[in-house]
Design a protein around this motif. Structure first.
Motif, PDB file in Angstrom:
ATOM      1  N   LEU A 145       0.932  -1.162   0.006  1.00  0.00           N
ATOM      2  CA  LEU A 145      -0.039   0.001   0.082  1.00  0.00           C
ATOM      3  C   LEU A 145       0.919   1.286  -0.231  1.00  0.00           C
ATOM      4  CD1 LEU A 145      -2.620  -1.211   2.502  1.00  0.00           C
ATOM      5  CD2 LEU A 145      -2.563  -1.186   0.085  1.00  0.00           C
ATOM      6  N   TYR A 146       2.026   1.168  -0.140  1.00  0.00           N
ATOM      7  CA  TYR A 146       3.275   2.263  -0.178  1.00  0.00           C
ATOM      8  C   TYR A 146       2.639   3.050  -1.245  1.00  0.00           C
ATOM      9  CZ  TYR A 146       7.679   4.433  -0.234  1.00  0.00           C
ATOM     10  OH  TYR A 146       8.470   5.699  -0.298  1.00  0.00           O
ATOM     11  N   LYS A 147       2.771   4.523  -1.136  1.00  0.00           N
ATOM     12  CA  LYS A 147       2.605   5.320  -2.294  1.00  0.00           C
ATOM     13  C   LYS A 147       3.657   6.321  -2.667  1.00  0.00           C
ATOM     14  CE  LYS A 147      -2.382   5.516  -1.557  1.00  0.00           C
ATOM     15  NZ  LYS A 147      -3.561   6.347  -1.337  1.00  0.00           N
ATOM     16  N   GLY A 148       4.784   6.198  -1.729  1.00  0.00           N
ATOM     17  CA  GLY A 148       5.886   7.338  -1.933  1.00  0.00           C
ATOM     18  C   GLY A 148       6.911   6.701  -3.124  1.00  0.00           C
ATOM     19  N   GLN A 149       7.933   7.135  -3.064  1.00  0.00           N
ATOM     20  CA  GLN A 149       8.832   7.176  -4.081  1.00  0.00           C
ATOM     21  C   GLN A 149      10.098   6.210  -3.587  1.00  0.00           C
ATOM     22  OE1 GLN A 149       7.782   7.512  -7.137  1.00  0.00           O
ATOM     23  NE2 GLN A 149       6.436   9.135  -6.012  1.00  0.00           N
ATOM     24  N   VAL A 150      10.698   5.317  -4.557  1.00  0.00           N
ATOM     25  CA  VAL A 150      11.765   4.366  -4.051  1.00  0.00           C
ATOM     26  C   VAL A 150      12.967   4.544  -4.953  1.00  0.00           C
ATOM     27  CG1 VAL A 150      12.281   1.812  -3.624  1.00  0.00           C
ATOM     28  CG2 VAL A 150       9.873   2.646  -3.648  1.00  0.00           C
ATOM     29  N   LEU A 151      14.224   4.704  -4.382  1.00  0.00           N
ATOM     30  CA  LEU A 151      15.322   4.795  -5.082  1.00  0.00           C
ATOM     31  C   LEU A 151      15.376   6.080  -5.749  1.00  0.00           C
ATOM     32  CD1 LEU A 151      16.176   1.236  -6.344  1.00  0.00           C
ATOM     33  CD2 LEU A 151      16.836   2.392  -4.299  1.00  0.00           C
ATOM     34  N   VAL A 152      15.297   7.318  -5.191  1.00  0.00           N
ATOM     35  CA  VAL A 152      15.323   8.534  -5.686  1.00  0.00           C
ATOM     36  C   VAL A 152      17.083   8.776  -6.353  1.00  0.00           C
ATOM     37  CG1 VAL A 152      15.150  11.109  -5.456  1.00  0.00           C
ATOM     38  CG2 VAL A 152      13.779   9.498  -4.267  1.00  0.00           C
ATOM     39  N   HIS A 153      16.969   9.001  -7.621  1.00  0.00           N
ATOM     40  CA  HIS A 153      18.215   8.970  -8.379  1.00  0.00           C
ATOM     41  C   HIS A 153      18.460  10.066  -9.323  1.00  0.00           C
ATOM     42  CE1 HIS A 153      21.444   6.188  -9.548  1.00  0.00           C
ATOM     43  NE2 HIS A 153      21.349   7.051 -10.676  1.00  0.00           N
ATOM     44  N   GLY A 154      17.605  10.328 -10.334  1.00  0.00           N
ATOM     45  CA  GLY A 154      17.880  11.276 -11.362  1.00  0.00           C
ATOM     46  C   GLY A 154      17.553  12.450 -11.267  1.00  0.00           C
ATOM     47  N   MET A 155      17.950  13.747 -11.922  1.00  0.00           N
ATOM     48  CA  MET A 155      17.467  15.003 -11.627  1.00  0.00           C
ATOM     49  C   MET A 155      17.973  15.980 -12.999  1.00  0.00           C
ATOM     50  SD  MET A 155      18.520  17.411  -8.511  1.00  0.00           S
ATOM     51  CE  MET A 155      17.782  16.330  -7.385  1.00  0.00           C
ATOM     52  N   GLY A 156      16.859  16.697 -13.156  1.00  0.00           N
ATOM     53  CA  GLY A 156      17.191  17.783 -14.198  1.00  0.00           C
ATOM     54  C   GLY A 156      16.157  19.112 -13.900  1.00  0.00           C
ATOM     55  N   SER A 200      14.448  22.773 -15.399  1.00  0.00           N
ATOM     56  CA  SER A 200      13.853  23.833 -16.180  1.00  0.00           C
ATOM     57  C   SER A 200      14.568  24.769 -16.839  1.00  0.00           C
ATOM     58  CB  SER A 200      12.219  24.030 -16.314  1.00  0.00           C
ATOM     59  OG  SER A 200      12.333  24.968 -15.370  1.00  0.00           O
ATOM     60  N   PRO A 201      14.596  25.105 -18.036  1.00  0.00           N
ATOM     61  CA  PRO A 201      15.467  26.359 -18.580  1.00  0.00           C
ATOM     62  C   PRO A 201      15.080  27.637 -17.715  1.00  0.00           C
ATOM     63  CG  PRO A 201      14.742  25.259 -20.445  1.00  0.00           C
ATOM     64  CD  PRO A 201      13.890  24.542 -19.205  1.00  0.00           C
ATOM     65  N   ASP A 202      13.620  27.697 -17.230  1.00  0.00           N
ATOM     66  CA  ASP A 202      13.365  29.169 -16.583  1.00  0.00           C
ATOM     67  C   ASP A 202      13.676  28.796 -14.920  1.00  0.00           C
ATOM     68  OD1 ASP A 202      11.346  27.265 -15.338  1.00  0.00           O
ATOM     69  OD2 ASP A 202       9.828  28.121 -16.393  1.00  0.00           O
ATOM     70  N   HIS A 203      14.260  27.854 -14.458  1.00  0.00           N
ATOM     71  CA  HIS A 203      14.795  27.397 -13.283  1.00  0.00           C
ATOM     72  C   HIS A 203      13.689  27.138 -12.287  1.00  0.00           C
ATOM     73  CE1 HIS A 203      18.792  29.995 -14.519  1.00  0.00           C
ATOM     74  NE2 HIS A 203      18.203  29.097 -15.211  1.00  0.00           N
ATOM     75  N   LYS A 204      12.385  27.114 -12.738  1.00  0.00           N
ATOM     76  CA  LYS A 204      11.436  26.994 -11.651  1.00  0.00           C
ATOM     77  C   LYS A 204      10.768  25.544 -11.266  1.00  0.00           C
ATOM     78  CE  LYS A 204       9.255  31.500 -13.146  1.00  0.00           C
ATOM     79  NZ  LYS A 204       8.159  31.902 -13.707  1.00  0.00           N
ATOM     80  N   THR A 205      11.233  24.592 -12.239  1.00  0.00           N
ATOM     81  CA  THR A 205      10.995  23.020 -11.876  1.00  0.00           C
ATOM     82  C   THR A 205      12.171  22.386 -11.673  1.00  0.00           C
ATOM     83  OG1 THR A 205       8.763  23.679 -12.941  1.00  0.00           O
ATOM     84  CG2 THR A 205       9.202  21.634 -12.741  1.00  0.00           C
ATOM     85  N   LEU A 206      12.039  21.505 -11.047  1.00  0.00           N
ATOM     86  CA  LEU A 206      12.811  20.123 -10.744  1.00  0.00           C
ATOM     87  C   LEU A 206      12.138  18.899 -11.403  1.00  0.00           C
ATOM     88  CD1 LEU A 206      14.640  20.074  -7.413  1.00  0.00           C
ATOM     89  CD2 LEU A 206      15.911  20.441  -9.633  1.00  0.00           C
ATOM     90  N   ALA A 207      12.809  18.016 -12.039  1.00  0.00           N
ATOM     91  CA  ALA A 207      12.306  16.857 -12.614  1.00  0.00           C
ATOM     92  C   ALA A 207      13.297  15.694 -11.907  1.00  0.00           C
ATOM     93  CB  ALA A 207      12.384  16.616 -14.026  1.00  0.00           C
ATOM     94  N   VAL A 208      12.562  14.979 -11.003  1.00  0.00           N
ATOM     95  CA  VAL A 208      13.484  13.915 -10.248  1.00  0.00           C
ATOM     96  C   VAL A 208      12.917  12.577 -10.522  1.00  0.00           C
ATOM     97  CG1 VAL A 208      13.902  13.250  -7.743  1.00  0.00           C
ATOM     98  CG2 VAL A 208      13.580  15.760  -8.365  1.00  0.00           C
ATOM     99  N   VAL A 209      13.662  11.833 -10.962  1.00  0.00           N
ATOM    100  CA  VAL A 209      13.485  10.596 -11.318  1.00  0.00           C
ATOM    101  C   VAL A 209      13.662   9.357  -9.921  1.00  0.00           C
ATOM    102  CG1 VAL A 209      14.188   8.590 -12.717  1.00  0.00           C
ATOM    103  CG2 VAL A 209      14.213  11.049 -13.626  1.00  0.00           C
TER     104      VAL A 209
END
Length: 484
Positions: free
Chosen positions: A80-91, A93-102
């Motif tokens: 029933l776990y809903k969180g993320q597992v093995l947080v690893h990658g990151m990028g 946005s060009p406007d510096h407002k958003t992180l994308a975390v894999v």
């Protein structure tokens, strides 16, 4: 009015400056003005075993807190776990407002607002994604789905997958030419870099990798070079960013070569490469490829990213739970910042918090900062020169053990084991079997109450970590023993 305008131009990095020709840090174009370090900037790390994203202020080199994306073990084992597992990658946005975390284990890309640290959306993609990055126009996010054979292309406005780009199985990471024309996609399972046109998602070129395992790739701000690392053979390669995309240089960088990033400062243009097996960052000129510095940084350097003005570069130390902060003009470590468990990808985002203190939705590091550190040395080495670093990341009653093993024979089977004796004599209990890569190194993981065993207060209860050769899958001759 004239005075205000002139001041604004100077702050933006005017063409009047004698250093203007040197401005522009990857992944942006050389024409992009440098952004001086300020309290509005943030340094982020994706932390694999605490399932957090750490947030630091580069002015004070201080951890502000972490964004909790999930729980450590055993909480993340529930159906029933809903969180993320093995947080690893990151990028970002060009406007510096958003992180994308894999997150590799939960097949997700989490989009985070940099100003408030709030999760805006989570998009689920295919098996075991590795890295994500925005196209230079900010309209798309490309995600390497390493467990499959495609790039998931996400619409950056809706956060929904819009298409897929078919590539060889195991795409490792992608980065883009600063002008937004090409995407460069290296592979973790096949010796091939694919070059794809961003406008129509068509493969227009290939570059042969010296080995199948590329974890990281970077494009120069001047649009001329692409650098990528090869973790299994300890090499870094450089190719022409424009057609015919020919290979320019192959560098021997060392065992467990992890990430590469590029810096332009008043001394010139440089590539910084993290070499996990040597606990070093190596620095190369991008014009003649001379190595100009070797920087000791700490256990298992992994991700790396420069400040917006190229005067500093931040290195995530995977087996030390820290940032090492390097002054790029002196190539010396000037600070260390405690962060979460096993930092992987790193991102420095200038002007991430244009207003306010940016402390919303952050929580203290807490138990995510709790780890024990050991080292193993070659058996019989009286100086106990370190060959292998071991970190025991606290997960409650158990720990995730990660060993950065080096100094062994290449492509041979070994076993990480427990011995009753410090010299490795006597019966051995195997913990994890592994095969070394062509550079004689490996990253080894296992889970258990190991810290309690190797740090037992009573001598008759204590046991010691060793590395042994493998015979029929079982530990045989001990080659490395615990050195502390």
């Amino acid at each position: 009015m004239l005075r205000t305008s002139f001041a604004a131009i100077l702050l933006a990095g005017s063409m009047l400056s004698p250093l203007a020709a040197l401005a522009g840090q990857a992944p942006f174009a050389a024409s992009t003005p440098d952004i001086p370090i300020s309290h509005k900037d943030r340094v982020y790390a994706a932390e694999q075993f605490s399932n957090t994203v750490s947030v630091s202020d580069p002015v004070d080199n201080k951890l502000l807190g972490v964004i909790k994306l999930g729980d450590p073990q055993p909480g993340n084992l529930s159906p029933l776990y809903k969180g993320q597992v093995l947080v690893h990658g990151m990028g970002f946005s060009p406007d510096h407002k958003t992180l994308a975390v894999v997150s590799i284990g939960s097949n997700s890309v989490t989009f985070i607002d940099t100003a408030t640290n709030a999760v805006k959306h989570t998009t689920y993609v295919g098996r075991s994604p590795h890295e994500a990055f925005f196209t230079p126009d900010g309209k798309e996010v490309w995600v390497t789905v390493r467990g499959e054979d495609y790039i998931s292309v996400i619409d950056a406005s809706t956060f929904e997958e819009k298409t897929r780009i078919k590539v060889a199985p195991g795409p490792g990471m992608q980065i883009f030419s600063p002008d937004g024309k090409y995407g460069y996609i290296c592979s973790s399972f096949n010796p091939d870099v694919a070059v794809v046109t961003v406008a129509d998602h068509q493969i227009v070129g290939h570059v042969k990798q010296a080995s199948p395992f590329c974890p990281n790739i970077a494009a120069s701000a001047d649009g001329k070079q692409v650098w990528f690392t090869l973790k299994d053979v300890g090499k870094t390669q450089v190719f022409n960013a424009e057609a015919p995309f020919d290979l320019i240089k192959t560098l021997d960088t060392g065992p467990i070569t992890n990430h590469v990033n590029l810096v332009v400062n008043k001394n010139g243009s440089f590539a910084y490469v993290t070499v996990g097996g040597l606990n070093e960052v190596k620095v190369f000129r991008t014009d003649n490829f001379d190595q100009v510095a070797t920087i000791p940084v700490g256990n298992l350097p992994h991700g790396i990213w420069p400040s917006g003005d190229g005067t500093r570069i931040y290195v995530g130390l995977e087996n030390a739970d820290q940032f090492a902060v390097i002054d790029t003009l002196t190539n010396k470590v000037i600070a260390n910042i405690p962060i979460g468990q096993a930092p992987q990808a790193v991102a420095y985002v200038p002007n991430a918090v244009p207003q306010g203190d940016g402390m919303q939705n952050l929580v203290p590091l807490g138990t995510a900062g709790d780890a024990a550190h050991l080292k193993l040395a070659t058996k019989g080495d009286k100086d106990k020169k370190q060959s292998t670093s071991v970190t025991l990341f606290n997960q409650g009653l158990t720990q995730v053990l990660q060993a950065s093993v080096t100094g062994l024979d290449p492509k041979k089977p070994y076993v990480l084991a427990l011995s009753d004796n410090a010299n490795g004599s006597g019966p051995l209990e195997g913990l994890a079997s592994f095969m070394t890569n062509p550079a004689g190194s490996a990253i080894v993981n296992t889970v258990g109450p190991i810290r309690q065993i190797v740090e037992a207060k009573h001598k008759d209860e204590r046991r010691y970590l060793v590395v042994a050769t493998a015979l029929d899958g079982k530990p045989d001759s001990v080659v490395q023993v615990q050195a502390d």
